[in-house]
Write a protein that holds these residues in place. Structure first.
Motif, PDB file in Angstrom:
ATOM      1  N   ASP A   1      -8.902  -4.977   5.032  1.00 14.62           N
ATOM      2  CA  ASP A   1     -10.107  -5.715   5.411  1.00 14.62           C
ATOM      3  C   ASP A   1     -10.621  -5.256   6.776  1.00 14.62           C
ATOM      4  O   ASP A   1     -11.828  -5.120   6.987  1.00 14.62           O
ATOM      5  CB  ASP A   1      -9.848  -7.225   5.437  1.00 14.62           C
ATOM      6  CG  ASP A   1      -9.687  -7.817   4.045  1.00 14.62           C
ATOM      7  OD1 ASP A   1     -10.068  -7.153   3.050  1.00 14.62           O
ATOM      8  OD2 ASP A   1      -9.159  -8.949   3.953  1.00 14.62           O
ATOM      9  N   ALA A   2      -9.705  -5.006   7.712  1.00 11.31           N
ATOM     10  CA  ALA A   2     -10.105  -4.559   9.044  1.00 11.31           C
ATOM     11  C   ALA A   2     -10.767  -3.187   8.986  1.00 11.31           C
ATOM     12  O   ALA A   2     -11.809  -2.974   9.628  1.00 11.31           O
ATOM     13  CB  ALA A   2      -8.899  -4.529   9.978  1.00 11.31           C
ATOM     14  N   THR A   3     -10.200  -2.255   8.213  1.00  8.51           N
ATOM     15  CA  THR A   3     -10.812  -0.923   8.129  1.00  8.51           C
ATOM     16  C   THR A   3     -12.179  -0.998   7.463  1.00  8.51           C
ATOM     17  O   THR A   3     -13.114  -0.318   7.879  1.00  8.51           O
ATOM     18  CB  THR A   3      -9.905   0.091   7.394  1.00  8.51           C
ATOM     19  OG1 THR A   3      -9.620  -0.378   6.081  1.00  8.51           O
ATOM     20  CG2 THR A   3      -8.623   0.343   8.173  1.00  8.51           C
ATOM     21  N   PHE A   4     -12.314  -1.848   6.454  1.00  2.35           N
ATOM     22  CA  PHE A   4     -13.618  -2.030   5.809  1.00  2.35           C
ATOM     23  C   PHE A   4     -14.633  -2.574   6.811  1.00  2.35           C
ATOM     24  O   PHE A   4     -15.764  -2.100   6.882  1.00  2.35           O
ATOM     25  CB  PHE A   4     -13.498  -2.972   4.608  1.00  2.35           C
ATOM     26  CG  PHE A   4     -14.814  -3.244   3.933  1.00  2.35           C
ATOM     27  CD1 PHE A   4     -15.347  -2.343   3.023  1.00  2.35           C
ATOM     28  CD2 PHE A   4     -15.543  -4.390   4.242  1.00  2.35           C
ATOM     29  CE1 PHE A   4     -16.583  -2.576   2.416  1.00  2.35           C
ATOM     30  CE2 PHE A   4     -16.771  -4.631   3.646  1.00  2.35           C
ATOM     31  CZ  PHE A   4     -17.290  -3.725   2.731  1.00  2.35           C
ATOM     32  N   ASN A   5     -14.228  -3.567   7.593  1.00  2.00           N
ATOM     33  CA  ASN A   5     -15.138  -4.164   8.573  1.00  2.00           C
ATOM     34  C   ASN A   5     -15.532  -3.173   9.666  1.00  2.00           C
ATOM     35  O   ASN A   5     -16.685  -3.150  10.103  1.00  2.00           O
ATOM     36  CB  ASN A   5     -14.508  -5.403   9.202  1.00  2.00           C
ATOM     37  CG  ASN A   5     -14.495  -6.589   8.270  1.00  2.00           C
ATOM     38  OD1 ASN A   5     -14.847  -6.500   7.094  1.00  2.00           O
ATOM     39  ND2 ASN A   5     -14.048  -7.720   8.787  1.00  2.00           N
ATOM     40  N   VAL A   6     -14.583  -2.364  10.115  1.00  2.00           N
ATOM     41  CA  VAL A   6     -14.894  -1.364  11.138  1.00  2.00           C
ATOM     42  C   VAL A   6     -15.876  -0.346  10.585  1.00  2.00           C
ATOM     43  O   VAL A   6     -16.881  -0.016  11.225  1.00  2.00           O
ATOM     44  CB  VAL A   6     -13.612  -0.682  11.669  1.00  2.00           C
ATOM     45  CG1 VAL A   6     -13.944   0.574  12.479  1.00  2.00           C
ATOM     46  CG2 VAL A   6     -12.797  -1.655  12.506  1.00  2.00           C
ATOM     47  N   GLU A   7     -15.600   0.163   9.393  1.00  2.00           N
ATOM     48  CA  GLU A   7     -16.503   1.129   8.775  1.00  2.00           C
ATOM     49  C   GLU A   7     -17.898   0.534   8.620  1.00  2.00           C
ATOM     50  O   GLU A   7     -18.900   1.178   8.957  1.00  2.00           O
ATOM     51  CB  GLU A   7     -15.959   1.571   7.421  1.00  2.00           C
ATOM     52  CG  GLU A   7     -16.809   2.614   6.741  1.00  2.00           C
ATOM     53  CD  GLU A   7     -16.218   3.123   5.445  1.00  2.00           C
ATOM     54  OE1 GLU A   7     -16.933   3.858   4.747  1.00  2.00           O
ATOM     55  OE2 GLU A   7     -15.062   2.787   5.117  1.00  2.00           O
ATOM     56  N   SER A   8     -17.977  -0.690   8.150  1.00  2.00           N
ATOM     57  CA  SER A   8     -19.274  -1.348   7.960  1.00  2.00           C
ATOM     58  C   SER A   8     -20.006  -1.548   9.281  1.00  2.00           C
ATOM     59  O   SER A   8     -21.226  -1.375   9.348  1.00  2.00           O
ATOM     60  CB  SER A   8     -19.076  -2.706   7.270  1.00  2.00           C
ATOM     61  OG  SER A   8     -18.540  -2.521   5.979  1.00  2.00           O
ATOM     62  N   ALA A   9     -19.277  -1.912  10.327  1.00  2.00           N
ATOM     63  CA  ALA A   9     -19.904  -2.142  11.634  1.00  2.00           C
ATOM     64  C   ALA A   9     -20.428  -0.841  12.243  1.00  2.00           C
ATOM     65  O   ALA A   9     -21.493  -0.820  12.859  1.00  2.00           O
ATOM     66  CB  ALA A   9     -18.917  -2.823  12.578  1.00  2.00           C
ATOM     67  N   ILE A  10     -19.684   0.257  12.065  1.00  2.00           N
ATOM     68  CA  ILE A  10     -20.140   1.556  12.575  1.00  2.00           C
ATOM     69  C   ILE A  10     -21.399   1.989  11.838  1.00  2.00           C
ATOM     70  O   ILE A  10     -22.410   2.337  12.449  1.00  2.00           O
ATOM     71  CB  ILE A  10     -19.031   2.624  12.441  1.00  2.00           C
ATOM     72  CG1 ILE A  10     -17.862   2.290  13.367  1.00  2.00           C
ATOM     73  CG2 ILE A  10     -19.583   4.021  12.742  1.00  2.00           C
ATOM     74  CD1 ILE A  10     -16.605   3.118  13.119  1.00  2.00           C
ATOM     75  N   VAL A  11     -21.346   1.954  10.517  1.00  2.00           N
ATOM     76  CA  VAL A  11     -22.495   2.357   9.701  1.00  2.00           C
ATOM     77  C   VAL A  11     -23.676   1.420   9.952  1.00  2.00           C
ATOM     78  O   VAL A  11     -24.835   1.857   9.993  1.00  2.00           O
ATOM     79  CB  VAL A  11     -22.102   2.414   8.209  1.00  2.00           C
ATOM     80  CG1 VAL A  11     -23.307   2.625   7.316  1.00  2.00           C
ATOM     81  CG2 VAL A  11     -21.061   3.513   7.985  1.00  2.00           C
TER      82      VAL A  11
END
Length: 142
Positions: free
Chosen positions: A32-42
């Motif tokens: 979930d954390a990696t998904f959120n980081v990826e989403s926040a960067i994009v």
């Protein structure tokens, strides 16, 4: 005598610099954390250039380097740049290239997940640090 002078110059020319990291706890799973980081960067309009699977590499190579210590359950580093911000900080000081690409990491140690980034020097790089902090705070809040 010359080798001694050269050694002294090398030691003085390259001081060791401690680098610190800012971390935020994440209430959820590593995935979930990696998904959120990826989403926040994009979500900032940025492109992720590379995801370094550091945790996997450390686990895979442990026996090759004579270690049996498990450092992370999982750890990834997201590498990316901002054309606008990179240009701005490198126009201020071309040697700010040393800080590119920018990175945000997610690490899981014994079920404790953190999201973070390394700190940057005072001056123009503080604008990059502010962007990283904004991205990380968005990631841990979602």
């Amino acid at each position: 005598m010359k080798p001694l002078i050269l050694t002294a110059l090398i030691c003085c020319a390259a001081p060791a610099l401690a680098q610190e990291a800012v971390t935020y706890p994440f209430d959820g799973s590593f995935d979930d954390a990696t998904f959120n980081v990826e989403s926040a960067i994009v979500g900032q309009g940025l492109v992720i250039d590379h995801v370094s699977h550091t945790g996997e590499m450390l686990s895979r190579t442990a026996s090759d380097v004579g270690s049996d210590t498990r450092i992370f359950d999982a750890a990834d580093v997201f590498l990316f740049c901002s054309a606008v911000l990179s240009r701005k900080v490198m126009e201020a000081d071309p040697m700010n290239i040393a800080h590119c690409p920018f990175g945000i990491f997610v690490a899981d140690r014994e079920g404790e997940v953190v999201v973070g980034y390394r700190t940057y020097p005072q001056g123009p790089m503080q604008e990059v640090q502010a962007l990283l902090d904004e991205i990380v705070q968005e990631a841990v809040a979602n």
